[in-house]
Design a protein around this motif. Sequence first.
Motif, PDB file in Angstrom:
ATOM      1  N   ASP A 176      -1.325   1.113  -5.737  1.00 32.62           N
ATOM      2  CA  ASP A 176      -2.320   1.142  -4.661  1.00 32.62           C
ATOM      3  C   ASP A 176      -3.275   2.316  -4.851  1.00 32.62           C
ATOM      4  N   ASN A 177      -2.708   3.485  -5.145  1.00 32.99           N
ATOM      5  CA  ASN A 177      -3.557   4.664  -5.354  1.00 32.99           C
ATOM      6  C   ASN A 177      -4.565   4.426  -6.468  1.00 32.99           C
ATOM      7  N   ALA A 227      -2.935   1.797   6.103  1.00 31.71           N
ATOM      8  CA  ALA A 227      -3.311   1.289   4.781  1.00 31.71           C
ATOM      9  C   ALA A 227      -4.811   0.998   4.736  1.00 31.71           C
ATOM     10  N   LYS A 250      -0.780  -8.516  -2.476  1.00 35.01           N
ATOM     11  CA  LYS A 250       0.218  -9.596  -2.482  1.00 35.01           C
ATOM     12  C   LYS A 250       1.520  -9.010  -2.990  1.00 35.01           C
ATOM     13  N   ALA A 251       2.256  -8.349  -2.137  1.00 40.17           N
ATOM     14  CA  ALA A 251       3.461  -7.649  -2.574  1.00 40.17           C
ATOM     15  C   ALA A 251       4.667  -8.570  -2.531  1.00 40.17           C
ATOM     16  N   ASN A 272      11.802 -11.715  -0.538  1.00 38.55           N
ATOM     17  CA  ASN A 272      11.909 -10.374   0.038  1.00 38.55           C
ATOM     18  C   ASN A 272      12.597 -10.381   1.391  1.00 38.55           C
ATOM     19  N   LEU A 332      -6.840   4.446   5.003  1.00 33.95           N
ATOM     20  CA  LEU A 332      -6.556   5.462   3.995  1.00 33.95           C
ATOM     21  C   LEU A 332      -7.779   5.901   3.179  1.00 33.95           C
ATOM     22  N   PRO A 381       0.824  -1.210   0.000  1.00 36.85           N
ATOM     23  CA  PRO A 381       0.000   0.000   0.000  1.00 36.85           C
ATOM     24  C   PRO A 381       0.858   1.258   0.000  1.00 36.85           C
ATOM     25  N   GLY A 382       0.381   2.314  -0.625  1.00 36.12           N
ATOM     26  CA  GLY A 382       1.075   3.593  -0.594  1.00 36.12           C
ATOM     27  C   GLY A 382       1.673   3.990  -1.928  1.00 36.12           C
ATOM     28  N   ALA A 437       5.281   6.810   3.306  1.00 37.41           N
ATOM     29  CA  ALA A 437       4.900   6.521   1.919  1.00 37.41           C
ATOM     30  C   ALA A 437       3.376   6.518   1.806  1.00 37.41           C
ATOM     31  N   LEU A 438       2.721   5.984   2.833  1.00 37.30           N
ATOM     32  CA  LEU A 438       1.258   5.989   2.831  1.00 37.30           C
ATOM     33  C   LEU A 438       0.715   7.406   2.954  1.00 37.30           C
ATOM     34  N   THR A 452       2.076  10.008   1.672  1.00 33.73           N
ATOM     35  CA  THR A 452       2.111  10.618   0.332  1.00 33.73           C
ATOM     36  C   THR A 452       0.907  10.147  -0.472  1.00 33.73           C
ATOM     37  N   GLY A 453       0.510   8.876  -0.269  1.00 32.60           N
ATOM     38  CA  GLY A 453      -0.699   8.370  -0.924  1.00 32.60           C
ATOM     39  C   GLY A 453      -1.917   9.165  -0.499  1.00 32.60           C
ATOM     40  N   ARG A 465      -7.326   1.799  -5.520  1.00 33.16           N
ATOM     41  CA  ARG A 465      -8.341   2.281  -4.583  1.00 33.16           C
ATOM     42  C   ARG A 465      -9.458   2.992  -5.340  1.00 33.16           C
ATOM     43  N   ASP A 482       0.346  -9.585   5.921  1.00 30.83           N
ATOM     44  CA  ASP A 482       0.452  -9.990   4.511  1.00 30.83           C
ATOM     45  C   ASP A 482      -0.513 -11.099   4.128  1.00 30.83           C
TER      46      ASP A 482
END
Lengths: 327, 503
Positions: free
Chosen positions: A50-51, B49, A73-74, B205, B52, A45-46, B334-335, B337-338, A54, B411
Motif C-alpha cells: 500500500d505504501n 485508509a 482487492k485483499a 479469508n 492517509l 491498506p497499511g 497498522a495504518l 505505521t504507514g 500510494r 471491500d
Amino acid sequence: MTTMTRRTLLAGAGSLGLAGVLGLRPALAQAFPEKDFTYVIPYTPGGMSDNISRIMGERLAAATGKKVINDYKAGAGGAIGANYYMGLKPDGYSLLQSTNSFYGVIPAVTKVEYDPKTDLTPLVLIGDAPMVIAVSPSVGVKTLQELFAYAKKNPGKLAYATSGRGTVGHLSGVWIANRGGVDLLHIPYNGAGEALQACLSGEAQLFIGPEAAEHILAGKLIGLGTMGDKRWSGLPDVPSTVEAGVPGWAPRSWHTITVHSKVPDPVKQQLATAVNKILASDDVKDRLVKFGLIPGIVDLAGMRKRADDDLVEFGVLIKDAGLALKK
Amino acid sequence: MFDQSLLAGLALGFQVAVDPTNILFCFLGCLIGTLIGVLPGLGPTATIAILLPMTSALSPVAGLITLAGIYYGAQYGGSTTSILLRLPGEASSVVTVLDGHAMTRRGRGGAALAIAAWGSFFAGTVGTLFIALFAPLLAVLVLKFGAAEYFVLMALGLVASVVLAQGSVLRALAMIAIGLLFGLVGTDANSGQYRFTFGSYELLNGLPFVPLVVGLFGIADILIALEQARDAEASQAGKIGSLWPTREETKRAAPAVARGTLIGLFLGLLPGGGALMSSFVAYSVEKRVSDKEGTFGKGDPAGVAAPESANNAGAQTSFLPLLTLGLPSNAVMALMTGAMLIHGIVPGPRIMTNQPNLFWGLIASMWIGNLMLLVINLPLVGIWVQMLKIRYSVLYPIILVVSLVGIYSVDYSTFDVFLTAAFGLLGYGMNKWKCEPAPLVLAFVLGPMMEQYFRRAMLVARGDLAIFVERPISLTLLLITAALLAGIAAPHVRSFRRKAFAE
C-alpha cells in the motif's frame, strides 16, 4: 504546494473510487496513455504494498496526466487480487502492485487462475526488501554458524515466527534449516507485527524479515545475516548470508509492478520506461529507502529472469516443506 | 528523575499539542471520527485508509494527531447508532446495544448518549495519564503475554459471554456453538486447509465481521419492526424527555464507569481483540457486580457506562505497543505505521527517544481530543435524538441504504452485501426462536483466535499442556475462568438436584 495538494487529493479520491468527480485532465496528444489507469493493490491498506502504491500511483498520475485509481482487492495472501487482476482487460491500463511471491510462491501454494510464466510480466524493480535473520539475545548466539551449532546441540529448541504459512518468511526458515542441516520449528502468526512481538518476548527465537532492522539497531534482537550475497546499508554490521558461510541463492523478497503478458511489447516498454524514470528520481529513491527497501533499476529481461529464477528456487523449498498445492 | 522526565515530557507534549495547526487538525480528526462512527458500516479503518495520503501534506505530528482523532472519535460516535438504532457500527459497541437501545425504547436515549459521552471522556482522561505514566513499564507487560496467556484470556471471555445471555443458558450455548462454527470459515492458518469455503474465493479469508453484526442486529430489527408495524411506537420513542441523566441514573453509571475504565486500560494493550474484549468483559463484570434486581438488558445505565468507558480506555492504551515498540495492535494502528513511514519515521522501539515531540505530542493531543469530543458530542446528543422523531417508514429505508453502502465500501464486494441480507434473515429467525445474537458474535470473534492461540501455545510448548498451568499469569486467569464457570453452573446444578430428589 498547490499542485502537491491537488495530487494528494487526487490520490485520496482515487482510493475512494470517486476520482471522476474531481480534477481537470490536461489533454495531452499522446498515443499512450490515452485513458486512466486501474492500479490493483492485492493487500489491505497499511502494508508495504500500500505504501509503495500510494507514492507510485501519485507520481504516475503526475507524469502521464491521467488518473491512477487504486483498487484494493485483499485476501488469500494476494491470490484474490491476482485473480481479480486476471479478469481485467490486458491493455496496459491495468496494473498490479505485486511482489515476487506472485511469481514464485503464491501459484505453488494457493489455487490461482494464472500461470506465473506466461500470464504475468514484472515491469520494473521497485526495490528489494532485505530479509534479515534476527535472533533473540536469550539464545546467546552471535553468528549464523553459532546458531547452527546451537541448533545441533539442542534439537527442537529453536522456533521461528513468521507472518503466516507459505510466506517468504516461512520459506526462509525452511531454507535456513536445510542449509544448516538443523531442525527449526515454524510458528505462524497473523502478520509480521505479531511475529516480531513473539520473537521479542521470547516465544519464538528467530524472525526473518525487514521489520527486524529497527529492533536490531535498538539492541533488542541480534542480526545474524541478511539473506543473499550483499550486505544491506541499513544494517552495515550484519553480514550477508554468503559472507556468513552459506553460499548460493537465498530466499528474497522484491516489489514490482506487474502487467498482463498479453500487453503489446511496445506498451510494456513505454510503461517500464515511464515508471523507471519515476524510480530514478532522488526523492522517490529516498522514500523507498525510508520504507526499508533497496531501490535499483532492472530492465524487462532482467525482471523476467528474476521471476523465473524464483519460480524454480522457491519451488524446491515449497516441495521440501510439503507446502505444494495438490493439483 | 522519573517524575522529572515525565513532567518535562508532558510539558513538551502540550506545547506541541496546543499549537494552533495541531489543535485544528485534532478537532477535524475528532469530528470526522464522530461522523464516521455514527455511519454504520463505514469504520475508522476504511476512513483512515482513504485519508492517509492527505496527511502527507501535513507535518508528521499533525498527521498522526488527525488519524488518532479519527480513531478514538469513532469510538465515541460508534455508540450513537448502537444506542438509538440498535445498529453497532463497531465490534466494540455490540454490547452497548443491549442496554443502550433498551434505554432508547424507554425514552431515555438522550440520557444514554450523555452517559456514554461522559464515561468515554473519563476513560480517555485516565487512559492518557496511564500511558504517560507507565509507558515503558506497560511495554514490558505486553511482552509477558504469550500464546498461553491469550488462550486462557479468550477462554475466560467465552465463558463470560454466557453471562451476556438474558434468557436461557441453553440457548446462549447454542448461539456460542453457531458463532464458533461461523468463525471456522476460511483458511486454517496452520495447515492451509480450507474450511466451509464451498469453493468460494470470498470465503477464503473467513466471514467478514461488519456484515454479520449489521445483519444480526440492524437488519433483523428492521424486519421485526416491519412485522409489528412499529410506526405506532415512533411517537413514543420520539418523546425524548430530558437529555440529561437523572440523579438515579448517574448514581448507577458512575461506579460502572470506573470499573469499565480499569478493565479497558489493561485489555486495550493486547493486540487483536483488545478493544472488543474490553467492552465485553466490562459488561459481563458489571452484570455480575451490580445487576441485583435483574435490570440488565432492560435499559440499565450501568450497562451502557461500563462497556463504553472500557472501549474508550482500550482505544487509548492500544496506542502503546505502537508508540513503545513500533508494533501495531490492530488494523488502524497498522495504518498509523504507514502514516509514519510516509513521513520517513520508521516505527520501532526508538520512537520515544528519537521523536520525543511526536511521542509526547500525540499523548497530549489524546487528552485534548477527548475534551473536544465531549464538546462536540454533548450538543450533538440533542440532534441525534431528533432522528428518532423521523417516522420509521422513512428512517428504516435510509438506515438500510446507508448500512449497505457502508458495507459495500469496505471491500467493494457485492458478496458482503448479500451476506448482510442473509444474516439479517438469520437474525430475524433467531429473534423468533428467542435466541440472542450477542453470544454468537462474541464466539465468532473469539473462537478463531482461541484456536490459533491454543495451537500456537502447543507449538511453543512442543505439545505439553502443562504450559497453561506453569506460567503464573496463565494459571491465574485459568483459576478465574474455573470459578466463573462454577458460578454459572451452580444454580443449574442445584435446581437439577432438587428436581431429581423430588422424583
